[in-house]
Design an enzyme around this catalytic site. Structure first.
Site, PDB file in Angstrom:
ATOM      1  N   CYS A   1       0.305   0.291   0.874  1.00 21.57           N
ATOM      2  CA  CYS A   1       1.571   0.129   1.599  1.00 21.57           C
ATOM      3  C   CYS A   1       2.044   1.413   2.258  1.00 21.57           C
ATOM      4  O   CYS A   1       2.351   1.440   3.451  1.00 21.57           O
ATOM      5  CB  CYS A   1       2.653  -0.451   0.698  1.00 21.57           C
ATOM      6  SG  CYS A   1       3.259   0.674  -0.563  1.00 21.57           S
TER       7      CYS A   1
ATOM      8  N   HIS B   1       7.429   0.150  -2.968  1.00 18.16           N
ATOM      9  CA  HIS B   1       6.779  -0.577  -1.875  1.00 18.16           C
ATOM     10  C   HIS B   1       7.498  -0.295  -0.571  1.00 18.16           C
ATOM     11  O   HIS B   1       8.708  -0.105  -0.551  1.00 18.16           O
ATOM     12  CB  HIS B   1       6.772  -2.085  -2.147  1.00 18.16           C
ATOM     13  CG  HIS B   1       5.910  -2.848  -1.191  1.00 18.16           C
ATOM     14  ND1 HIS B   1       4.535  -2.805  -1.236  1.00 18.16           N
ATOM     15  CD2 HIS B   1       6.226  -3.662  -0.149  1.00 18.16           C
ATOM     16  CE1 HIS B   1       4.044  -3.570  -0.272  1.00 18.16           C
ATOM     17  NE2 HIS B   1       5.051  -4.084   0.399  1.00 18.16           N
TER      18      HIS B   1
ATOM     19  N   HIS C   1       3.440  -5.199   6.525  1.00 14.54           N
ATOM     20  CA  HIS C   1       3.175  -4.385   5.344  1.00 14.54           C
ATOM     21  C   HIS C   1       1.793  -4.718   4.787  1.00 14.54           C
ATOM     22  O   HIS C   1       1.166  -5.701   5.170  1.00 14.54           O
ATOM     23  CB  HIS C   1       4.261  -4.593   4.285  1.00 14.54           C
ATOM     24  CG  HIS C   1       4.192  -5.919   3.581  1.00 14.54           C
ATOM     25  ND1 HIS C   1       4.509  -6.086   2.251  1.00 14.54           N
ATOM     26  CD2 HIS C   1       3.851  -7.163   4.029  1.00 14.54           C
ATOM     27  CE1 HIS C   1       4.371  -7.351   1.904  1.00 14.54           C
ATOM     28  NE2 HIS C   1       3.984  -8.028   2.951  1.00 14.54           N
TER      29      HIS C   1
END
Length: 346
Positions: free
Chosen positions: A261, A309, A321
């Site tokens: 990520c 994240h 993402h």
């Protein structure tokens, strides 16, 4: 960066929501069947919730791994610099020692007779007196060279001490990397096993199905996002992320063909000439904080209380993402995970 795709909470009617509905229905059924008097025995968490938890834990470990790796790289670079400087200092020391040896040898050769006797025996007293002055100057040179040697020895010892510190730091970072890597491997392995136990339909819901749907966000939606970006760098980052849709998730990867990520947003902005920190924990402070209502394409959006994240906002409540190892880089709604904050790179 890593397994963090916390993807587990992401689907539009995601696993978390399904888990909540399942538990509510289970509770209602229990109450109805017992007249509300009996307490139902605890039910095991749904398989999807287990996978979600394992991916989140792996993602947290991945970000810690990325941070430790960044620090290890810095320690390696400092150690290389210290080694290079030590080598240069050693070369200067060798040169000073050589000069010191030359002066000492000359004094040894010329210093055997008493100065008064040497004057009496000299065939050329004037020349001798000139030579005596030269010897005195050579003695001063000797002391100066000796002082330089001593200073360079102290410098080298200081450099070697600093290098020992960096070696110790690097050893510590390597051990830390090993611990985080083992945690990531264990969590991802457990997640794979949990997925394997699920039905194809449930597994498809967890992984998000075909990534062709993610690519459908191109065209008009992409052009709109580029036009709404606050600056050219943000627009370039969004364009890069669109080109990487469908790329696999690999923990610790920063492109060009696979990402985790934080690696994806790092690579997106790197393509625009902007250097971002490696981890989500640092990336959230890499620009100006903006509220959710202020989001514009190119903003970094962060999730979970641990800031483990990150995604790249592309407008209309959507982001691109890298979710987790079971799902490729894709478009997803920002509200599929617990929102923790946003940053605009300036």
């Amino acid at each position: 960066m890593a397994a963090h795709r916390r993807s587990r909470q992401r689907p539009v009617g995601g696993t978390t929501a399904r888990a909540a509905v399942t538990l509510v229905l289970a509770g209602a059924a229990t109450t109805a069947g017992s007249g509300g008097a009996a307490h139902a025995a605890p039910r095991p968490a749904p398989a999807g919730a287990e996978v979600d938890r394992l991916y989140r834990e792996a993602e947290v470990a991945t970000e810690k791994y990325n941070g430790a790796e960044e620090k290890a790289d810095s320690a390696r670079e400092r150690l290389r610099d210290l080694q290079d400087e030590t080598a240069r200092a050693q070369a200067r020391l060798n040169k000073a020692r050589e000069a010191l040896g030359t002066v000492a040898a000359a004094q040894y050769r010329d210093g055997g007779l008493d100065p008064a006797l040497r004057l009496m025996l000299s065939d050329d007293p004037d020349a001798y007196l000139d030579g005596a002055a030269l010897t005195e100057r050579a003695g001063s040179r000797h002391h100066a060279e000796l002082g330089r040697v001593r200073a360079q020895l102290r410098e080298i010892e200081k450099l070697r001490g600093a290098a020992r510190v960096e070696v110790k730091t690097l050893t510590t970072r390597r051990a830390e990397l090993g611990r985080h890597k083992r945690t990531i491997t264990e969590k991802l392995s457990a997640a794979r096993q949990a997925l394997a136990r699920m039905s194809p339909e449930e597994r498809a819901r967890i992984t998000g199905g075909s990534d062709r749907a993610a690519r459908s966000a191109g065209g008009t939606a992409r052009d709109a996002a580029l036009s709404q970006a606050p600056n050219a760098r943000a627009a370039q980052a969004v364009a890069y992320a669109h080109r990487k849709l469908g790329s696999p998730y690999v923990w610790g990867a920063t492109g060009p063909d696979a990402f985790d990520c934080s690696g994806l947003v790092l690579a997106a902005y790197r393509s625009a000439g902007v250097s971002l920190p490696r981890t989500t924990y640092a990336q959230i402070d890499a620009g100006r904080r903006v509220s959710r209502s202020e989001l514009l394409p190119g903003d970094l959006v962060f999730f979970y209380s641990g800031i483990s994240h990150v995604g790249l906002y592309i407008g209309d409540g959507q982001m691109i993402h890298a979710p987790n190892p079971s799902a490729p880089v894709r478009v997803a709604p920002v509200d599929q995970m617990p929102f923790a904050g946003a940053t605009r790179v300036v």
